[in-house]
Design a protein around this motif. Structure first.
Motif, PDB file in Angstrom:
ATOM      1  N   VAL A  76      29.086  74.828 -37.906  1.00 45.21           N
ATOM      2  CA  VAL A  76      29.731  76.160 -37.357  1.00 45.21           C
ATOM      3  C   VAL A  76      28.775  76.706 -36.252  1.00 45.21           C
ATOM      4  O   VAL A  76      29.311  76.826 -34.922  1.00 45.21           O
ATOM      5  CB  VAL A  76      29.891  77.399 -38.222  1.00 45.21           C
ATOM      6  CG1 VAL A  76      30.335  78.855 -37.452  1.00 45.21           C
ATOM      7  CG2 VAL A  76      31.095  76.649 -39.126  1.00 45.21           C
ATOM      8  N   GLU A  77      27.517  77.028 -36.507  1.00 39.20           N
ATOM      9  CA  GLU A  77      26.474  77.460 -35.507  1.00 39.20           C
ATOM     10  C   GLU A  77      26.573  76.423 -34.279  1.00 39.20           C
ATOM     11  O   GLU A  77      26.055  76.959 -33.013  1.00 39.20           O
ATOM     12  CB  GLU A  77      25.117  77.669 -36.243  1.00 39.20           C
ATOM     13  CG  GLU A  77      25.188  78.626 -37.408  1.00 39.20           C
ATOM     14  CD  GLU A  77      23.921  78.918 -38.125  1.00 39.20           C
ATOM     15  OE1 GLU A  77      22.946  78.084 -37.750  1.00 39.20           O
ATOM     16  OE2 GLU A  77      23.869  79.673 -39.114  1.00 39.20           O
ATOM     17  N   GLU A  78      26.365  75.082 -34.477  1.00 36.63           N
ATOM     18  CA  GLU A  78      26.318  74.449 -33.471  1.00 36.63           C
ATOM     19  C   GLU A  78      27.671  74.156 -32.762  1.00 36.63           C
ATOM     20  O   GLU A  78      27.490  73.101 -32.055  1.00 36.63           O
ATOM     21  CB  GLU A  78      25.596  72.973 -33.894  1.00 36.63           C
ATOM     22  CG  GLU A  78      24.130  73.171 -34.664  1.00 36.63           C
ATOM     23  CD  GLU A  78      23.503  71.868 -35.227  1.00 36.63           C
ATOM     24  OE1 GLU A  78      24.086  70.841 -34.810  1.00 36.63           O
ATOM     25  OE2 GLU A  78      22.406  71.942 -35.543  1.00 36.63           O
ATOM     26  N   ASP A  79      28.776  74.731 -33.063  1.00 37.07           N
ATOM     27  CA  ASP A  79      30.133  74.353 -32.401  1.00 37.07           C
ATOM     28  C   ASP A  79      30.359  72.978 -32.619  1.00 37.07           C
ATOM     29  O   ASP A  79      30.906  72.334 -31.620  1.00 37.07           O
ATOM     30  CB  ASP A  79      29.809  74.864 -30.941  1.00 37.07           C
ATOM     31  CG  ASP A  79      31.129  74.920 -30.253  1.00 37.07           C
ATOM     32  OD1 ASP A  79      32.028  75.299 -31.265  1.00 37.07           O
ATOM     33  OD2 ASP A  79      31.368  74.851 -29.101  1.00 37.07           O
ATOM     34  N   ASP A  80      30.440  72.537 -33.650  1.00 38.78           N
ATOM     35  CA  ASP A  80      30.639  71.220 -33.974  1.00 38.78           C
ATOM     36  C   ASP A  80      32.134  70.987 -34.476  1.00 38.78           C
ATOM     37  O   ASP A  80      32.526  69.916 -34.704  1.00 38.78           O
ATOM     38  CB  ASP A  80      29.726  70.597 -35.260  1.00 38.78           C
ATOM     39  CG  ASP A  80      28.544  69.892 -34.678  1.00 38.78           C
ATOM     40  OD1 ASP A  80      28.343  69.840 -33.271  1.00 38.78           O
ATOM     41  OD2 ASP A  80      27.586  69.732 -35.490  1.00 38.78           O
ATOM     42  N   TYR A  82      36.459  71.511 -33.650  1.00 37.05           N
ATOM     43  CA  TYR A  82      37.468  72.073 -32.995  1.00 37.05           C
ATOM     44  C   TYR A  82      37.759  73.603 -33.449  1.00 37.05           C
ATOM     45  O   TYR A  82      38.389  74.500 -32.776  1.00 37.05           O
ATOM     46  CB  TYR A  82      38.520  71.026 -33.118  1.00 37.05           C
ATOM     47  CG  TYR A  82      38.550  70.033 -31.887  1.00 37.05           C
ATOM     48  CD1 TYR A  82      38.493  70.631 -30.652  1.00 37.05           C
ATOM     49  CD2 TYR A  82      38.418  68.811 -32.268  1.00 37.05           C
ATOM     50  CE1 TYR A  82      38.746  69.522 -29.654  1.00 37.05           C
ATOM     51  CE2 TYR A  82      38.460  67.743 -31.026  1.00 37.05           C
ATOM     52  CZ  TYR A  82      38.399  68.248 -29.736  1.00 37.05           C
ATOM     53  OH  TYR A  82      38.601  67.377 -28.914  1.00 37.05           O
ATOM     54  N   GLU A  83      38.061  73.627 -34.745  1.00 39.74           N
ATOM     55  CA  GLU A  83      38.730  74.673 -35.533  1.00 39.74           C
ATOM     56  C   GLU A  83      38.063  74.701 -37.068  1.00 39.74           C
ATOM     57  O   GLU A  83      37.823  73.380 -37.411  1.00 39.74           O
ATOM     58  CB  GLU A  83      40.270  74.628 -35.483  1.00 39.74           C
ATOM     59  CG  GLU A  83      40.861  73.403 -36.076  1.00 39.74           C
ATOM     60  CD  GLU A  83      40.981  73.389 -37.577  1.00 39.74           C
ATOM     61  OE1 GLU A  83      40.929  74.327 -38.209  1.00 39.74           O
ATOM     62  OE2 GLU A  83      40.789  72.087 -38.021  1.00 39.74           O
ATOM     63  N   LYS A  96      34.473  67.649 -33.947  1.00 40.72           N
ATOM     64  CA  LYS A  96      34.733  67.123 -32.662  1.00 40.72           C
ATOM     65  C   LYS A  96      34.447  65.458 -32.609  1.00 40.72           C
ATOM     66  O   LYS A  96      35.408  64.791 -32.145  1.00 40.72           O
ATOM     67  CB  LYS A  96      34.253  67.862 -31.562  1.00 40.72           C
ATOM     68  CG  LYS A  96      34.550  69.377 -31.271  1.00 40.72           C
ATOM     69  CD  LYS A  96      33.724  70.011 -30.122  1.00 40.72           C
ATOM     70  CE  LYS A  96      34.071  71.543 -30.190  1.00 40.72           C
ATOM     71  NZ  LYS A  96      33.304  72.182 -29.169  1.00 40.72           N
ATOM     72  N   GLN A 120      43.390  77.758 -32.958  1.00 38.90           N
ATOM     73  CA  GLN A 120      42.331  77.425 -32.533  1.00 38.90           C
ATOM     74  C   GLN A 120      41.978  76.311 -31.786  1.00 38.90           C
ATOM     75  O   GLN A 120      41.199  76.098 -30.783  1.00 38.90           O
ATOM     76  CB  GLN A 120      41.221  77.443 -33.896  1.00 38.90           C
ATOM     77  CG  GLN A 120      40.935  78.787 -34.617  1.00 38.90           C
ATOM     78  CD  GLN A 120      39.721  78.526 -35.731  1.00 38.90           C
ATOM     79  OE1 GLN A 120      38.878  77.790 -35.563  1.00 38.90           O
ATOM     80  NE2 GLN A 120      40.226  78.866 -36.836  1.00 38.90           N
ATOM     81  N   LYS A 124      41.228  75.527 -27.503  1.00 44.16           N
ATOM     82  CA  LYS A 124      40.143  74.741 -27.190  1.00 44.16           C
ATOM     83  C   LYS A 124      40.445  73.610 -26.442  1.00 44.16           C
ATOM     84  O   LYS A 124      40.026  73.067 -25.462  1.00 44.16           O
ATOM     85  CB  LYS A 124      38.961  74.233 -28.398  1.00 44.16           C
ATOM     86  CG  LYS A 124      38.420  75.323 -29.092  1.00 44.16           C
ATOM     87  CD  LYS A 124      37.069  74.854 -29.712  1.00 44.16           C
ATOM     88  CE  LYS A 124      36.317  76.231 -30.579  1.00 44.16           C
ATOM     89  NZ  LYS A 124      35.444  75.534 -31.379  1.00 44.16           N
TER      90      LYS A 124
END
Length: 216
Positions: A76-80, A82-83, A96, A120, A124
């Motif tokens: 989550v922190e690394e934006d890995d 899509y939702e 992703k 979500q 994106k």
């Protein structure tokens, strides 16, 4: 026998799509998803990451990617994702990975996510997203199907019914809505939606060079 052939060099180039199927538990989403994957070689299942324990018969990387809370937090922190969302005390997310690159080469992905995940994903990557919500013919029939599974206690079924009503309230947020009164008819409609979306002009990237050649 597959109903659609996989993309080949004889096909016009096409951008892939992310095909979302959502429904309350017991409305038929899982069965329809399985039929699509069995009959259509051009679509693959998007495998989610989850923090819930692995169930008997499940395989890591096939049904889900099973991780602990610390690993999920890191992703989550690394934006890995899509939702991602909380479902029945656990978290589920769509990694992703290579999805974006595969879409450019015409690969379609099937997503089994709820309305929160759908929103979500839209935020994106709206241009590649197609969403279908499957409704049961009635609330009474939905409960009958859940009870017929003989897998859950009465308390769990009550919780699923409460969640079902909440999910159904978001039906208008989807591109398409199909009522699953007859499984075969419902599946046929979902398949038609997928085929039509693949044929959209904006996804037929190979049309530009093809038409240029026609016009000489």
């Amino acid at each position: 026998m597959a109903e659609h052939k996989a993309l080949s060099h004889t096909d016009l180039a096409r951008r892939g799509l992310m095909f979302i199927l959502s429904s309350p538990s017991g409305a038929g989403k899982t069965t329809i998803s399985r039929k699509l994957l069995e009959t259509d070689e051009a679509i693959k299942l998007s495998v989610s990451v989850t923090t819930r324990p692995m169930r008997p018969g499940e395989k890591d990387g096939v049904h889900y990617f099973f991780v602990d809370d610390a690993e999920f937090d890191r992703m989550v922190e690394e934006d890995d994702f899509y939702e991602w969302a909380h479902v029945f005390g656990h978290r589920y997310g769509t990694p992703k990975g290579r999805i974006r690159d595969a879409l450019k080469h015409g690969q379609d992905f099937l997503f089994d996510i709820d309305w929160q995940g759908t929103q979500q994903l839209y935020q994106k990557d709206q241009q590649d997203t197609v969403s279908v919500f499957i409704l049961p013919p009635s609330i009474a029939e939905l409960r009958r199907r859940l009870e017929g599974r003989a897998q859950d206690s009465a308390e769990v079924i009550d919780a699923r019914m409460e969640r079902a009503r909440a999910e159904i309230s978001h039906w208008a947020e989807y591109d398409y809505v199909v009522i699953n009164d007859d499984l075969d008819e419902c599946y046929a409609k979902v398949r038609e939606i997928l085929h039509a979306e693949r044929m959209k002009r904006t996804r037929q990237t190979g049309l530009i060079p093809f038409v240029r050649e026609l016009m000489g």
